[in-house]
Design a protein around this motif. Structure first.
Motif, short mmCIF file in Angstrom:
data_model
loop_
_atom_site.label_atom_id
_atom_site.label_comp_id
_atom_site.label_asym_id
_atom_site.label_seq_id
_atom_site.Cartn_x
_atom_site.Cartn_y
_atom_site.Cartn_z
N GLU A 860 24.53 -3.15 -30.57
CA GLU A 860 23.80 -5.19 -31.11
C GLU A 860 24.07 -5.62 -31.72
O GLU A 860 24.04 -6.62 -31.71
N LYS A 861 25.12 -5.03 -32.85
CA LYS A 861 25.96 -5.57 -33.55
C LYS A 861 27.56 -5.96 -33.30
O LYS A 861 28.59 -6.37 -33.93
N GLY A 862 28.16 -5.11 -32.17
CA GLY A 862 29.39 -4.94 -31.72
C GLY A 862 29.94 -4.07 -32.78
O GLY A 862 31.42 -4.92 -32.15
N PHE A 863 29.61 -4.16 -33.59
CA PHE A 863 30.45 -2.61 -33.84
C PHE A 863 31.28 -1.51 -32.90
O PHE A 863 30.60 -1.33 -32.20
N SER A 988 30.40 -11.01 -22.64
CA SER A 988 30.16 -11.69 -23.35
C SER A 988 30.99 -11.96 -24.75
O SER A 988 31.86 -11.34 -24.96
N ASP A 989 30.67 -12.04 -26.37
CA ASP A 989 30.53 -11.66 -27.63
C ASP A 989 30.14 -10.33 -27.49
O ASP A 989 29.22 -10.31 -27.04
N PRO A 990 30.60 -9.49 -28.16
CA PRO A 990 30.10 -7.77 -28.51
C PRO A 990 29.71 -8.37 -29.03
O PRO A 990 28.67 -7.33 -29.35
N VAL A 991 29.12 -8.87 -30.14
CA VAL A 991 28.18 -9.27 -30.84
C VAL A 991 26.78 -10.10 -30.60
O VAL A 991 27.13 -10.97 -29.85
N PHE A 992 25.49 -9.20 -30.06
CA PHE A 992 24.24 -9.50 -29.33
C PHE A 992 23.46 -10.18 -30.40
O PHE A 992 22.91 -10.78 -30.14
N LEU A 993 23.75 -9.93 -31.07
CA LEU A 993 21.78 -9.55 -32.59
C LEU A 993 22.32 -10.72 -34.30
O LEU A 993 23.66 -9.27 -34.34
N ASP A 994 21.59 -11.00 -34.01
CA ASP A 994 22.33 -11.25 -35.35
C ASP A 994 24.27 -12.64 -36.02
O ASP A 994 24.31 -11.49 -36.77
#
Lengths: 1002, 90, 417
Positions: A860-863, A988-994
């Motif tokens: 969800e954070k794209g890590f 999309s951007d790999p960071v989906f959340l926050d």
């Protein structure tokens, strides 16, 4: 059936101990000490099995491990787990309850449908299968089905082996292989100087073959060979420094005098005696010196029909007679090219087997034994050969003709001799298998027609008949002399040995026949049904090298590994191609010397010992709380914790949601941890990570990416500066050991000037990670002496504190994007700290989450996860992590590779996020991505999905991927073609959340 | 299975050691000044000699020290072992 | 033209007791000059010569072999043939080969016994599942047959695999390529040799290359144990000995030659009718038509030209075999052997021109060269004849180690490097 062929006594059996066994369903009996072969022969049974290709009836040829014919399936009632295929009847000792069956025949050994192959044998010459079954091409699998069915000998067990196997490591000064006269002599000699000696032999007793020698013809210090060997066996027992092993075969001889041997512990015992015992033990021996006394193997003679049951090796006939007290027949023909078979003739004659005739290919012999046979009135056909035999399941007649002067043809009239057995001897082949395995080179002896050891490459000698020394007196003298030289001591050892004078051997590899070669079946390799004409056919067709002949005809490739066949194959090749035997060379003798069970090779490393299982200090809690586990390397990691009948999906959704809304707790103990100390540590970190480390303040943490020198990402983790010169590095779970090795390597070999010291502390700490909005409150309850205010303890920093006075380290770092703390504590307190957190968190709804939820949360954070988003082909630039690659640093591992022409390309695959058109559609990890869908493959793949989840916090599916030129495709539509549908996705951007990271300080 | 004489611990069984590739390939001190070809030479190209091969070994299940070894790859005979930084024997 | 092999010629020849079969290949003395000399008489070298003669109409070709043809890795491998590779370049290369395999027996009129019994690659953890699915999808979109089997399907397709969830690394699924299988390794070398010979290729055995003569940046010929052979083009297909030949020409290759071992059991009646490979538990098993279980072991870590590996590699492999097939514990190892495999850093081969004009290399096949034999020969012949790579082998040029455009197939290799 009764033991009609049993004599009153035999040196090797105990007639007071009767043993019953079954063969092909029939109950028979034999005596303690019998081999299955001798017990069958005592019952008048010669027909044991069927050959590989033509399914010809086959009997017993030999009395030892070289046996090619008499293979049986050992069974145990209907137990599918305990059956052994391809066991040599000549090697297995009978025990109460032994049950054996003929192999490779149906419906039974006497009437075998497969024998039809024999009728068609004229169109089945060597390599026939290369020439046919090609049309139509689709049918090969059908042809193959029948070919496979008719090949294959015995049957595999179909259930798990219940037996246990074992390994043993052993070091000794001198290993002596072979316990015949040479080996025993050497052992007694070498033992005198106090050397630690290991003497091994594959037979149940040492010196077995001497026990079947003539009692009258040979005397050693006035003793018969049997008496002498018994004295010597007793002497062996007097030496504490001699260890002896029987039923032990050296199967492989490696470099640096490293030998593998297999000891059979229970195969000769009854089912009752076997219970609870180890079946076989594999020995791994390092010997300072090795003495090979492996003896020699008698060769058959190659004539038409030499494979019928009842046609045996002369030494075997003698052994069955004198050692086992079994007559192989009542009317026996001796067929020989040397004097040794005359001893068999005399022994048979003395024990009331009728010697019908002795057929000798030689003109004459100057030896004592032929003279004696003459005196006994035995009929000798000099300069004659057997030209054919008859009898379907047992030999009943042989035809004999005179040889021409040059031995090229037979002449005169055919003489028919009735018989029920033939004892043949074609001379002796030194058992040089181990010698050549050890790297030794052979030479050819033109007098005895055999290869013998010439040059050794290890600390090793060969003595006795494996060295080409055949007379007993010579063997014993050589053994004494060479052994004393080998161990550097001079011990006088004189023996008085009298034995008969022997005439010279004369050798004909392929005996002439009155028939054309094409009409004969003169077997070279009995088990694989390779005949002399097959060898000649191979040569005619241009398969000239001996290895080609071997592979084309399959000679020497049966389960006896050419012990019987090789010399004749070589001989015929040499003769036909007019090459000297010495120049031709031998085929390679490959280990093992005799077949070795997989079980023994593997030993105890099965089941739970297959591989180490690493468990965290908190494992038992996870187990108690119904965790499902995932294998990560050798670690068992808690994967998810289903409640009641919860599905994996539901459990992971619940855990992930709790971690963001309440508090989650994760066991992160498996992460690699390296303690780094020394004044040059920051410089060291500068070189191994892509980013800059010289400004990291004490008490701060920093994330780092490690590359290989080819520029590709291979590990990541957080390193914390504990003190001025003290850091702790974390690595991925799977990468811990390799990172440690790599760092050590660089320090020792490239940067020895750096003062940096590494210690792996992965197992020393338990790591409990608590995240979520309530995590701070929980940590405050659990730990002592830590001020958790954001000011004092901000994100990416570390504090030392204690829990119940036990020191602990707390890092405020986050892999979930939530406010998150990691407690590191001495491993043995791990579980109590975990439980303490659970108790403290109860009021906040703390939820244990496993690796699956962890993966979801970080996605969800794209890590990235090194090894999931990366696969050894991904650079930090590809990951859109340019920010972590220092431009200022002069060098770091992997830097230079980033500027290579392909690596620096702008349109490489980049790390991106993907959203499905239907938010409920979850992509499959590993699925491929295309820009353009075609009706059928091939389609241009531009990337693949590395991670994919349904996000409970975003209420939609999310995926991570690497996509060609992905940086520039944001917002573009792409497609994921599955087998049955195509899924539309948007980049999309790999960071989906926050994206702003506000939750870190929630 | 060789017997290897670790220069720090003495003779030990092969199974205690791990192999580390060709020796005396020093990591360039100034990688940025190398051409792609020169960098590839360091990174990938190997002599892979049949004969006396100078190679790196690590006593990984022992003292964990790296050292060098001269071994004949045509018969696996070890000719000598020497410490990192020492000149290879001729 | 050679006389044809068929059931009819077999019957016909049986009347003359098979006395009249022709030589499969001759035993010529080397001529002083050849247009092209192929170094290495294994499957790859012989196939190269065959396609040079057949497709490029070149007639003056020799294959020089230091021992006997097919005696190196061609005769020492576990005969697995498959094309389920991850990257497009590899899939293209290996499937090109697989397509030739499908009609090779007919083309060569020599039964190479290509048996399409299927090849399974087992997954034992989440990472395996992800990677193998990735391959399955890639194969499908490349037009290569490949299926994913769940555990029940694994059990159904190959019932003797231990699919119990209680083993140390339980089976979690498998890929299956049905077109994949095995072939008779010797027959491949012999079949190509026979056909090449009939088109006039000189196959010269017991002829070891001792030196390569260069004039500046081009080739003049080679020194051999049978004298100097003049030529302007040399194609090297010498597997484990590639670096030895390269060193003669003053070239360094990105290769390490290591011992790879294999073993067979005693022959038993049919028990496994497919090929099963496992990366994580590291075992691969099939059963030959003779009935022997054919088991591939791993490589030792060090460079060696001895064709002998350590016992511990065999032990490790059989340990894995018994984990997956506990019923095999009582079977016995009949024979073990080693070969020398030349391994590239990216676990992909090199079929390429070099910096020396007229010198071509086909090497770096590591543990997986046998399956590629026909395709490799076909593309290498093209590269030599045209002095430029075919589109299918262009990605496998030597320059990729300079540019960084590697074809990293570590995940696909059965042997963990």
């Amino acid at each position: 059936m009764s033991n009609n062929f049993r004599l009153e006594s035999g040196e090797g059996i105990n007639q007071t101990e009767k043993i019953s066994f079954k063969f092909n369903g029939k109950t028979l009996f034999g005596y303690k000490g019998d081999s299955l072969a001798s017990a069958l022969l005592a019952n008048g049974i010669h027909l044991i099995g069927r050959s590989f290709k033509y399914h010809r009836p086959r009997g017993i040829l030999s009395s030892g491990s070289e046996e090619p014919n008499a293979l049986v399936q050992i069974i145990k009632d209907k137990d599918k787990a305990k059956t052994d295929p391809n066991v040599r009847a000549t090697q297995i000792e009978i025990y109460e309850g032994l049950e054996a069956q003929s192999q490779n025949c149906w419906p039974n050994v006497k009437f075998d449908i497969g024998e039809i192959n024999s009728i068609f044998s004229s169109i089945l010459p060597a390599g026939f299968y290369y020439k046919t079954f090609m049309w139509p091409s689709k049918l090969w699998r059908k042809y193959e089905y029948f070919i496979r069915k008719s090949a294959g000998l015995g049957k595999s067990p179909t259930e798990k082996d219940p037996d246990k196997y074992d390994h043993k490591y052993y070091h000794c000064d001198v290993l002596i292989v072979g316990g015949g006269p040479a080996g025993i002599t050497a052992a007694l000699m070498a033992a005198k100087s106090g050397n630690k000696i290991l003497l091994v032999d594959e037979k149940p007793e040492f010196g077995e073959n001497l026990l079947s020698s003539s009692k009258e013809n040979i005397k050693i210090n006035d003793l018969s060979p049997a008496e002498w060997i018994k004295v010597k066996r007793k002497e062996l027992l007097n030496f504490k420094n001699i260890k002896t092993l029987n039923r032990t075969t050296v199967s492989a001889y490696h470099n640096y005098n490293y030998l593998i041997m297999m000891q059979n512990l229970t195969d000769h015992l009854s089912e009752n005696e076997k219970k609870g015992k180890i079946r076989q033990r594999l020995w791994k021996v390092r010997a300072k010196k090795v003495i090979l006394a492996t003896g020699s193997i008698e060769r058959p003679l190659v004539f038409d029909g030499n494979d019928r049951p009842g046609i045996m090796l002369s030494s075997a006939v003698k052994k069955y007679l004198n050692f086992y007290g079994v007559k192989c027949g009542n009317k026996i023909v001796i067929f020989t090219n040397n004097d040794s078979a005359y001893e068999t003739a005399i022994e048979l004659h003395n024990k009331n087997s009728k010697v019908q005739a002795i057929v000798d290919i030689r003109e004459e012999s100057s030896g004592d034994l032929p003279k004696k046979c003459n005196e006994l009135g035995l009929k000798i056909y000099w300069k004659h050969t057997i030209v054919s035999s008859s009898g379907h399941t047992k030999v009943k007649n042989v035809s004999v003709m005179k040889l021409s002067k040059d031995n090229s043809v037979v002449i005169g009239k055919k003489i028919n001799i009735k018989c029920d057995s033939v004892a043949m001897s074609g001379g002796w082949t030194p058992a040089v298998h181990l010698f050549t395995q050890s790297g030794g080179k052979l030479d050819f002896n033109n007098q005895n027609f055999c290869f013998y050891p010439k040059k050794t490459t290890q600390k090793q000698i060969s003595i006795g008949s494996c060295n080409g020394t055949f007379k007993l007196a010579d063997i014993i003298n050589e053994s004494n002399q060479k052994t004393s030289e080998f161990i550097n001591q001079n011990v006088e050892n004189k023996n008085k040995i009298s034995e008969p004078k022997e005439g010279d051997l004369e050798n004909i590899w392929l005996l002439p026949s009155n028939k054309a070669l094409g009409k004969t079946k003169s077997f070279i390799d009995f088990q694989n049904d390779v005949t002399a004409k097959d060898i000649k056919l191979a040569l005619r067709e241009g398969y000239k090298s001996i290895e080609h002949v071997k592979r084309y005809t399959t000679t020497g490739m049966a389960t006896d590994q050419g012990k019987i066949a090789n010399m004749h194959a070589l001989g015929i090749v040499a003769e036909t191609t007019n090459t000297k035997m010495g120049d031709l060379g031998t085929t390679t003798f490959r280990p093992p010397y005799t077949p070795l069970t997989f079980g023994a090779i593997v030993g105890r490393n099965v089941n739970q010992f297959f591989d180490i299982t690493r468990r965290t200090p908190i494992h038992s809690w996870h187990k108690k709380n119904n965790a499902k586990f995932e294998d990560v390397g050798q670690w068992k990691r808690a994967w998810y914790y289903p409640i009641d009948n919860e599905s994996m999906f539901d459990a992971v959704q619940r855990e992930s949601k709790a971690a963001r809304t309440k508090a989650g707790i994760l066991d992160a103990s498996t992460l690699g941890k390296i303690d780094i100390q020394g004044s040059d540590t920051s410089e060291f970190l500068n070189r191994v990570y892509t980013n800059a480390w010289n400004k990291l303040a004490i008490g701060k943490c920093r994330y780092g990416l490690m590359l290989n020198d080819d520029g590709m990402v291979y590990d990541d983790g957080v390193t914390t500066r504990l003190n001025e010169n003290h850091y702790i590095m974390t690595t991925t779970t799977g990468g811990a050991a390799t990172v440690m090795s790599k760092l050590e390597d660089f320090l020792q070999t490239e940067w020895p000037e750096l003062k940096v010291y590494l210690t792996s502390v992965t197992d020393h700490f338990a790591t409990v990670s608590v995240c979520g909005p309530h995590s701070k409150k929980i940590l405050e309850k659990v730990t002592e002496n830590i001020d958790y205010s954001d000011q004092n303890f901000p994100h990416m920093s570390f504090k030392e504190g204690s829990i119940n006075k036990i020191k602990c380290r707390v890092m405020r770092i986050s892999f979930t994007g939530e406010l998150s703390y990691e407690i590191n504590i001495q491993a043995n307190y791990g579980q109590s700290v975990w439980e303490k957190c659970m108790n403290a968190g109860k009021e906040y709804g703390i939820t244990p989450y496993g690796t699956e939820a962890m993966h979801l949360l970080r996605a969800e954070k794209g890590f990235i996860i090194a090894g999931q988003e990366t696969d050894g082909t991904v650079t930090p630039i590809d990951l859109q992590m340019d920010w972590i690659v220092s431009k200022k640093k002069y060098d770091f591992i992997g830097k230079r590779s980033l500027y290579r022409s392909d690596t620096a390309r702008e349109d490489r695959k980049h790390y991106v996020g993907l959203l499905t058109k239907d938010p409920n559609e979850i992509l499959e990890e590993g699925a491929q991505i295309v820009a353009e869908v075609k009706n059928r493959p091939p389609m241009d793949m531009i990337g693949h999905i590395t991670s994919s989840y349904y996000s409970p916090n975003l209420n939609k599916s999310i995926a991570l991927a690497v996509v060609k030129n992905g940086k520039k495709l944001k917002g573009k539509k792409l497609f994921v073609p599955m087998a049955n549908k195509t899924i539309e996705v948007t980049v999309s951007d790999p960071v989906f959340l926050d994206k702003e990271g506000t939750r870190l300080n929630a | 299975m060789f017997i290897i004489k670790c220069p720090y611990c003495g003779e030990r069984d092969h199974s205690e050691f791990s192999y580390g590739g060709e020796a005396h390939i020093n990591r360039p001190k100034k990688p940025t000044e190398l051409t792609d070809d020169q960098w590839a030479e360091y990174l990938f190209m190997r002599k892979n000699i049949k004969g006396i091969h100078y190679e790196r070994w690590n006593h990984s299940h022992g003292c964990r020290r790296w050292f060098n070894m001269a071994r004949d790859t045509s018969n696996d005979k070890i000719h000598s072992v020497y410490k990192i930084g020492e000149k290879p024997p001729v | 033209m050679k006389n044809k092999y068929s059931i009819f010629t077999l019957i016909k020849n049986s009347f003359s007791y098979h006395e009249n079969w022709q030589k499969a290949w001759g035993n010529p003395k080397p001529k002083s000059y050849y247009d092209i000399v192929i170094v290495g008489g294994g499957g790859h070298g012989l196939a190269t010569a065959y396609y040079l003669a057949k497709e490029h109409n070149l007639k003056n070709i020799a294959v020089v072999e230091k021992g006997w043809i097919g005696g190196g890795n061609t005769g020492r491998n576990t005969t697995i043939i498959r094309s389920n590779y991850l990257w497009d370049a590899s899939a293209g290369l290996y499937d090109h080969a697989l397509k030739i395999w499908e009609n090779l027996s007919q083309e060569l009129n020599f039964n190479v016994m290509f048996s399409q019994r299927g090849v399974m690659n087992l997954a034992h953890n989440q990472h395996d599942v992800r990677e193998l699915k990735r391959r399955t999808h890639a194969n499908r979109l490349n037009g290569i047959d490949c299926e994913w089997l769940n555990v029940d399907q694994v059990k159904e397709f190959c019932p003797i695999i231990n699919c119990s969830p209680d083993i140390r690394y339980p089976v979690m699924g498998s890929t299956l390529q049905r077109r994949a299988g095995t072939a008779r390794h010797d027959a491949v070398a012999w079949g190509y040799a026979r056909s090449a010979d009939s088109m006039g290729v000189d196959i010269i055995q017991n002829c070891e290359v001792k030196g390569i003569k260069r004039k500046g940046d081009s080739i003049e010929g080679l020194e051999t144990t049978k004298g100097f052979i003049k030529t302007s083009k040399i194609g090297v297909a010498a597997a484990g000995h590639s670096s030895v030949i390269a060193n003669m020409a003053g070239l360094k290759l990105p290769l390490e030659s290591k011992p790879l071992q294999a073993l067979v059991s005693e022959p038993i009646k049919p028990i496994i009718d497919t090929v099963v490979m496992s990366n994580a538990v590291h075992a691969y098993v099939s059963q030959s038509d003779k009935g022997e279980l054919v088991i591939g072991a791993g490589t030792d870590s060090y460079v060696s030209y001895t064709q002998k590996g350590t016992h511990e590699i065999i032990e490790g492999t059989l340990k894995a075999v018994l984990e997956l097939y506990p019923i095999f514990s009582r079977l016995r190892m009949l024979r073990q052997w080693g070969g020398i495999v030349d391994i590239c850093p990216d676990a992909s081969p090199i079929i390429s021109k070099t910096s020396i004009k007229g010198l071509y290399f086909n090497c770096g096949w590591g543990t997986g060269g046998f399956k590629a034999t026909p395709g490799s020969g076909h593309l290498f012949a093209y590269t030599i004849a045209k002095d430029e790579p075919h589109a299918l082998n262009a990605p496998f040029n030597i320059n990729r180690f300079v540019s960084g455009d590697l074809v990293d197939e570590h995940g696909a290799a059965a042997v963990a490097h």
